[in-house]
Design an enzyme around this catalytic site. Structure first.
Site, PDB file in Angstrom:
ATOM      1  N   GLN A 163       6.074  75.994  -7.639  1.00  0.00           N
ATOM      2  CA  GLN A 163       6.986  77.041  -7.147  1.00  0.00           C
ATOM      3  C   GLN A 163       6.222  78.378  -7.049  1.00  0.00           C
ATOM      4  OE1 GLN A 163       8.517  74.806  -9.853  1.00  0.00           O
ATOM      5  NE2 GLN A 163       8.721  73.614  -8.012  1.00  0.00           N
ATOM      6  N   ASP A 172       5.123  77.333  -1.894  1.00  0.00           N
ATOM      7  CA  ASP A 172       4.481  76.803  -0.685  1.00  0.00           C
ATOM      8  C   ASP A 172       3.368  77.710  -0.161  1.00  0.00           C
ATOM      9  OD1 ASP A 172       6.278  74.664  -0.775  1.00  0.00           O
ATOM     10  OD2 ASP A 172       7.772  75.752   0.388  1.00  0.00           O
ATOM     11  N   THR A 215       8.827  68.670   0.386  1.00  0.00           N
ATOM     12  CA  THR A 215       9.708  67.845  -0.441  1.00  0.00           C
ATOM     13  C   THR A 215      10.988  67.459   0.288  1.00  0.00           C
ATOM     14  OG1 THR A 215       8.808  68.855  -2.420  1.00  0.00           O
ATOM     15  CG2 THR A 215      10.943  67.794  -2.674  1.00  0.00           C
ATOM     16  N   LYS A 246      -0.844  76.179  -2.916  1.00  0.00           N
ATOM     17  CA  LYS A 246      -1.384  75.964  -4.270  1.00  0.00           C
ATOM     18  C   LYS A 246      -2.106  74.615  -4.375  1.00  0.00           C
ATOM     19  CE  LYS A 246       2.761  76.403  -5.921  1.00  0.00           C
ATOM     20  NZ  LYS A 246       3.503  76.812  -4.702  1.00  0.00           N
ATOM     21  N   GLY A 247      -1.533  73.590  -3.695  1.00  0.00           N
ATOM     22  CA  GLY A 247      -2.141  72.261  -3.754  1.00  0.00           C
ATOM     23  C   GLY A 247      -3.540  72.293  -3.163  1.00  0.00           C
ATOM     24  N   GLY A 277       6.111  70.356  -3.828  1.00  0.00           N
ATOM     25  CA  GLY A 277       5.444  69.532  -2.821  1.00  0.00           C
ATOM     26  C   GLY A 277       4.118  70.205  -2.529  1.00  0.00           C
ATOM     27  N   HIS A 278       3.032  69.639  -3.037  1.00  0.00           N
ATOM     28  CA  HIS A 278       1.713  70.261  -2.902  1.00  0.00           C
ATOM     29  C   HIS A 278       0.846  69.411  -1.977  1.00  0.00           C
ATOM     30  CE1 HIS A 278       2.153  72.578  -6.972  1.00  0.00           C
ATOM     31  NE2 HIS A 278       3.130  72.817  -6.128  1.00  0.00           N
TER      32      HIS A 278
HETATM   33  P1  GDP Z   1       2.075  74.475  -2.108  1.00  0.00           P
HETATM   34  O1  GDP Z   1       3.444  73.999  -2.449  1.00  0.00           O
HETATM   35  O2  GDP Z   1       1.822  75.862  -2.573  1.00  0.00           O
HETATM   36  O3  GDP Z   1       0.993  73.518  -2.548  1.00  0.00           O
HETATM   37  O4  GDP Z   1       2.009  74.528  -0.522  1.00  0.00           O
HETATM   38  P2  GDP Z   1       2.533  73.385   0.506  1.00  0.00           P
HETATM   39  O5  GDP Z   1       1.593  72.257   0.470  1.00  0.00           O
HETATM   40  O6  GDP Z   1       3.968  73.106   0.247  1.00  0.00           O
HETATM   41  O7  GDP Z   1       2.497  74.170   1.872  1.00  0.00           O
HETATM   42  C1  GDP Z   1       1.337  74.720   2.357  1.00  0.00           C
HETATM   43  C2  GDP Z   1       1.062  74.113   3.743  1.00  0.00           C
HETATM   44  O8  GDP Z   1       0.075  74.879   4.379  1.00  0.00           O
HETATM   45  C3  GDP Z   1       0.503  72.705   3.696  1.00  0.00           C
HETATM   46  O9  GDP Z   1       0.921  72.015   4.835  1.00  0.00           O
HETATM   47  C4  GDP Z   1      -1.006  72.919   3.745  1.00  0.00           C
HETATM   48  O10 GDP Z   1      -1.720  71.805   4.265  1.00  0.00           O
HETATM   49  C5  GDP Z   1      -1.082  74.095   4.651  1.00  0.00           C
HETATM   50  N1  GDP Z   1      -2.223  75.026   4.431  1.00  0.00           N
HETATM   51  C6  GDP Z   1      -2.760  75.427   3.253  1.00  0.00           C
HETATM   52  N2  GDP Z   1      -3.690  76.383   3.476  1.00  0.00           N
HETATM   53  C7  GDP Z   1      -3.731  76.563   4.815  1.00  0.00           C
HETATM   54  C8  GDP Z   1      -4.466  77.445   5.662  1.00  0.00           C
HETATM   55  O11 GDP Z   1      -5.266  78.265   5.241  1.00  0.00           O
HETATM   56  N3  GDP Z   1      -4.201  77.367   7.017  1.00  0.00           N
HETATM   57  C9  GDP Z   1      -3.308  76.493   7.533  1.00  0.00           C
HETATM   58  N4  GDP Z   1      -3.119  76.496   8.850  1.00  0.00           N
HETATM   59  N5  GDP Z   1      -2.597  75.661   6.761  1.00  0.00           N
HETATM   60  C10 GDP Z   1      -2.799  75.708   5.424  1.00  0.00           C
HETATM   61  P1  IMO Z   2       6.155  74.285  -4.466  1.00  0.00           P
HETATM   62  O1  IMO Z   2       5.522  73.953  -5.806  1.00  0.00           O
HETATM   63  C1  IMO Z   2       9.343  76.310  -2.340  1.00  0.00           C
HETATM   64  C2  IMO Z   2      13.270  76.394  -4.288  1.00  0.00           C
HETATM   65  C3  IMO Z   2      14.391  75.614  -3.637  1.00  0.00           C
HETATM   66  C4  IMO Z   2      15.571  76.494  -4.030  1.00  0.00           C
HETATM   67  C5  IMO Z   2      15.214  76.934  -5.432  1.00  0.00           C
HETATM   68  C6  IMO Z   2      15.839  76.090  -6.534  1.00  0.00           C
HETATM   69  O2  IMO Z   2       5.931  73.240  -3.432  1.00  0.00           O
HETATM   70  O3  IMO Z   2       5.763  75.654  -4.040  1.00  0.00           O
HETATM   71  P2  IMO Z   2      15.369  73.649  -7.474  1.00  0.00           P
HETATM   72  O4  IMO Z   2      15.418  72.322  -6.809  1.00  0.00           O
HETATM   73  O5  IMO Z   2      14.043  73.965  -8.085  1.00  0.00           O
HETATM   74  O6  IMO Z   2      16.489  73.861  -8.457  1.00  0.00           O
HETATM   75  O7  IMO Z   2      15.643  74.714  -6.287  1.00  0.00           O
HETATM   76  O8  IMO Z   2      13.793  76.836  -5.528  1.00  0.00           O
HETATM   77  N1  IMO Z   2      12.049  75.603  -4.578  1.00  0.00           N
HETATM   78  C7  IMO Z   2      10.915  75.704  -3.892  1.00  0.00           C
HETATM   79  N2  IMO Z   2      10.616  76.422  -2.783  1.00  0.00           N
HETATM   80  N3  IMO Z   2       8.403  75.576  -2.939  1.00  0.00           N
HETATM   81  C8  IMO Z   2       8.666  74.869  -4.056  1.00  0.00           C
HETATM   82  O9  IMO Z   2       7.733  74.223  -4.760  1.00  0.00           O
HETATM   83  C9  IMO Z   2       9.998  74.874  -4.568  1.00  0.00           C
HETATM   84  N4  IMO Z   2      10.600  74.293  -5.615  1.00  0.00           N
HETATM   85  C10 IMO Z   2      11.862  74.752  -5.618  1.00  0.00           C
HETATM   86  O10 IMO Z   2      14.225  75.540  -2.244  1.00  0.00           O
HETATM   87  O11 IMO Z   2      15.606  77.648  -3.218  1.00  0.00           O
HETATM   88 MG    MG Z   3       5.128  73.160  -1.557  1.00  0.00          MG
END
Ligand code: GDP
Ligand code: IMO
Ligand code: MG
Length: 429
Positions: A223, A13, A299, A16-17, A40-41
């Site tokens: 991840q 999180d 997610t 990356k997305g 969840g990106h």
């Molecule tokens: P990922 O799994 O690595 O793609 O990240 P996620 O999408 O799960 O979580 C990142 C969250 O931070 C999302 O809600 C993005 O929209 C948000 N985000 C990403 N970059 C920034 C930033 O620079 N500032 C803020 N405030 N939010 C951001």
């Molecule tokens: P993105 O790509 C954050 C965590 C789960 C749990 C562990 C194992 O959005 O960064 P699993 O269902 O993969 O067997 O769970 O990994 N986990 C993540 N945490 N971001 C993710 O993906 C994750 N995908 C799995 O919360 O601790």
């Molecule tokens: Mg994510």
């Protein structure tokens, strides 16, 4: 051979997305190489917000071919749902390519994930309950069912029947749960074949041809480094190789095809699920980061645990991934704080660690040692160049950069594609 890997440098999180989407326009292919819909990106661009779980970010650009590589585990129901959702929002999924060698997440994987977590009680991993671990378990055990098996009804039926012999024993006797019938699974899964058939390809061959033709390939990690099955905080990890090396295995290109590795790290740190987290905050500051940063899982909707930026972890990520560049996201979230702490080392039983301790117990019990830096208390969400950032924000970035030993090439100051500072990112150099 212009292949670039984008990888999470913390516990997932990291944004990356957003960053994949931001830089994707320079590429011809964006490839997911591991994981499944546990990811969840979030992508926000031109007023559109997408939450992608399986389909690579970059789908918004019509010139990009998105690919789901052999290293992924695919729940076909979720894949089809995601394709339908994108189509409904006006994004074509026609170009999507899916490796025939990727493994399928089956209904019994979801059930086993749920039941095994229940059995673990207080020691649970806190998985996303998407069947990820059980699907990779079958892959390693050689009883997995692959995407290409959907194309041969006879083979698919046979494999499901064979798998159920053991799965049903396990489900009924160990978990006291209802058995599955091959009939019901085939009735659900075989129609999926019709829908995904046009997307199934020999992905490794195609990617290698593309690389030979000097096409640009971006490998989108899911991840993060500390969730990697080998290099993460085992057993509180996911079941795939999230680190940069996984890109070669999970897509079928040689490691020599990769010439840059971009690590994504938040300006603080979050974690979802169980496991050690030395810089975790249990106070008002943690709550502030969670609320200002909107730290809720994309997610599962679970609250993310929040803590101070941990430089030891990012330095470790720099090593195990071979990072050439670092991107710091969510710098804007720190604007709410008077002072900001950075963990520069750990202490455990009178020993100081500047690298991740090899022994898990030391990591679990590590006390973080901090340096405190002044905050900037100014809205930076409109900054588009490095020089526009307040001095304190620049000092923070330069401190992080020095500790990581990797240049901070990109800085994100908001969730939108445009809220990004391209400081030193030169993909073509
Ligand atoms: P990922 O799994 O690595 O793609 O990240 P996620 O999408 O799960 O979580 C990142 C969250 O931070 C999302 O809600 C993005 O929209 C948000 N985000 C990403 N970059 C920034 C930033 O620079 N500032 C803020 N405030 N939010 C951001
Ligand atoms: P993105 O790509 C954050 C965590 C789960 C749990 C562990 C194992 O959005 O960064 P699993 O269902 O993969 O067997 O769970 O990994 N986990 C993540 N945490 N971001 C993710 O993906 C994750 N995908 C799995 O919360 O601790
Ligand atoms: Mg994510």
């Amino acid at each position: 051979m212009p292949g670039i890997v984008l990888v999470g440098a913390q516990w997932g999180d990291e944004g990356k997305g957003k960053i994949t989407d931001l830089i994707a326009n320079d590429f011809d292919y964006v490839v997911r190489y591991q994981g499944g819909n546990n990811a969840g990106h979030t992508v926000i661009a031109n007023g559109h917000k997408l939450a992608l779980h399986l389909i690579p970010s970059g789908i918004m650009y019509p010139n990009i071919t998105p690919m789901i590589g052999n290293g992924c585990v695919v729940d076909p129901r979720i894949l089809i749902e995601e394709m339908d959702k994108l189509e409904a929002e006006g994004f074509s999924t026609e170009r999507l390519m899916l490796s025939g060698n990727a493994h399928l997440i089956m209904p019994y994987h979801l059930k086993i994930d749920e039941e095994s977590e229940r059995k673990l009680g207080d020691n649970l991993i806190g998985t996303t309950k998407r069947g990820i671990g059980p699907a990779y378990q079958d892959k390693a055990e050689r009883s997995g069912i692959r995407v290409q098996d959907l194309l041969d009804e006879h083979i698919f039926r046979l494999k499901v029947e064979t798998a159920l012999v053991e799965k049903n024993e396990w489900l009924t006797k160990i978990y006291n749960s209802a058995p599955f019938t091959a009939e019901a699974i085939c009735d659900e899964y075989l129609p999926y074949a019709q829908r995904i058939k046009p997307h199934i390809v020999e992905s490794s061959q195609l990617l290698n041809e593309a690389l030979r033709a000097n096409k640009w390939v971006l490998f989108e990690g899911a991840q993060g480094t500390l969730l990697d099955i080998d290099h993460g905080t085992y057993p509180f990890v996911t079941s795939s190789s999230c680190t940069a090396g996984g890109a070669a295995i999970g897509s079928g290109v040689g490691p020599t095809a990769i010439n840059k590795v971009l690590g994504i790290a938040k300006a603080y740190i979050t974690r979802v699920g169980s496991g050690p987290f030395p810089t975790e905050l249990f106070d008002e500051t943690g709550e502030k980061l969670a609320s200002v940063g909107g730290e809720v899982g994309v997610t599962t909707g679970r609250a993310r645990r929040c803590g101070w930026y941990d430089a030891v972890i990012v330095k470790y990520a720099a090593e195990v991934n071979g990072l050439t560049d670092l991107c710091i996201t969510k710098l804007d979230v720190l604007s709410c704080l008077d002072t900001i702490k950075v963990c520069v080392a750990y202490e455990h039983e009178d020993k100081r660690y500047t690298t991740v301790p090899g022994q898990q117990t030391a990591f679990h019990k590590a006390t973080p040692l901090y340096e405190e830096l002044p905050g900037w208390k100014t809205d930076i969400t409109g900054c588009t160049s490095y020089k526009e950032l307040p001095r304190e924000a620049k000092d923070y970035i330069e401190f992080i950069e020095e500790l990581a030993g990797v240049p901070v090439s990109i800085i994100a100051v908001g969730p939108d594609r445009d809220q990004t500072i391209m400081r030193r990112w030169k993909p073509r150099s």
